[in-house]
Design an enzyme around this catalytic site. Structure first.
Site, PDB file in Angstrom:
ATOM      1  N   HIS A  19       0.818  -1.212   0.000  1.00 37.84           N
ATOM      2  CA  HIS A  19       0.000   0.000   0.000  1.00 37.84           C
ATOM      3  C   HIS A  19       0.856   1.268   0.000  1.00 37.84           C
ATOM      4  O   HIS A  19       0.352   2.352  -0.271  1.00 37.84           O
ATOM      5  CB  HIS A  19      -0.915  -0.011   1.234  1.00 37.84           C
ATOM      6  CG  HIS A  19      -2.305   0.485   1.003  1.00 37.84           C
ATOM      7  ND1 HIS A  19      -2.932   0.502  -0.226  1.00 37.84           N
ATOM      8  CD2 HIS A  19      -3.223   0.974   1.873  1.00 37.84           C
ATOM      9  CE1 HIS A  19      -4.157   0.981  -0.096  1.00 37.84           C
ATOM     10  NE2 HIS A  19      -4.356   1.286   1.171  1.00 37.84           N
ATOM     11  N   ASN A 112      -9.341   3.826  -1.574  1.00 33.63           N
ATOM     12  CA  ASN A 112      -9.825   4.861  -0.655  1.00 33.63           C
ATOM     13  C   ASN A 112      -8.989   6.139  -0.667  1.00 33.63           C
ATOM     14  O   ASN A 112      -9.515   7.222  -0.426  1.00 33.63           O
ATOM     15  CB  ASN A 112      -9.933   4.301   0.764  1.00 33.63           C
ATOM     16  CG  ASN A 112     -11.069   3.308   0.874  1.00 33.63           C
ATOM     17  OD1 ASN A 112     -12.072   3.420   0.176  1.00 33.63           O
ATOM     18  ND2 ASN A 112     -10.907   2.325   1.735  1.00 33.63           N
TER      19      ASN A 112
END
Length: 188
Positions: A19, A112
């Site tokens: 990530h 997100n």
């Protein structure tokens, strides 16, 4: 002025995880250009670089991924940077590990960090460098997968992807993003 943003999560536990590939690319650019991110504003770390092509802001939001827009929106307002001069670098589950895909606009696609940017910028039309991390193996939760570090084999692919991402950013400073996109999306 251009603004180059790498998405990720702050803190030691998240370093070099899937990530955080956006942070890794920003760190690689900062190292290559010899300019650490030592400034902080709006809950983000940044540096301003004076390049022959013009001023460039390198940024890592420290808001955690899901709130990235809370840093980038105010930072762009503060420095009076247009959305056309933004490039966001982030991980993408829908691309093979190590593959790059440059785009000029699009939805959040379930990411997100991008969802937060779209919300705070009020547009989906901004330049992106998506770095593939592949999908998790069957039975593994997405959250666990993206917060895990790369395998040794994948690490080699990611080092190449980071280098290509740095090259794409540098090319975008002197060429239209569409030209850079066409080159990097078709190159092997």
């Amino acid at each position: 002025m251009k603004i180059i943003v790498g998405l990720g999560n702050p803190g030691k536990p998240y370093e070099h995880t899937r990530h955080n590939i956006g942070f890794d690319v920003i760190d690689a650019i900062a190292e290559k250009w010899g300019t650490p991110l030592t400034n902080s504003k709006f809950n983000g770390m940044y540096t301003t670089v004076h390049r022959p092509e013009g001023k460039v802001l390198l940024v890592k939001p420290l808001t955690y991924m899901n709130l990235s827009g809370e840093c980038i929106g105010p930072l762009m307002d503060y420095f009076d940077i247009d959305v056309e001069d933004l490039i966001v670098i982030y991980d993408d589950l829908d691309l093979e590990t190590g593959k790059l895909r440059l785009r000029q606009k699009g939805s959040a696609g379930g990411h997100n960090g991008i969802k937060s940017l779209i919300q705070h910028l009020g547009t989906q039309e901004f330049n992106r460098i998506r770095v593939g991390i592949s999908r998790p193996p069957a039975g593994m939760k997405v959250a666990d997968y993206v917060l895990a570090k790369f395998s040794k084999d994948d690490q080699v692919l990611m080092e190449e992807a980071i280098e290509k991402s740095v090259n794409a950013v540098e090319a975008s400073l002197s060429k239209p993003f569409l030209d850079v996109m066409n080159h990097f999306n078709t190159s092997k």
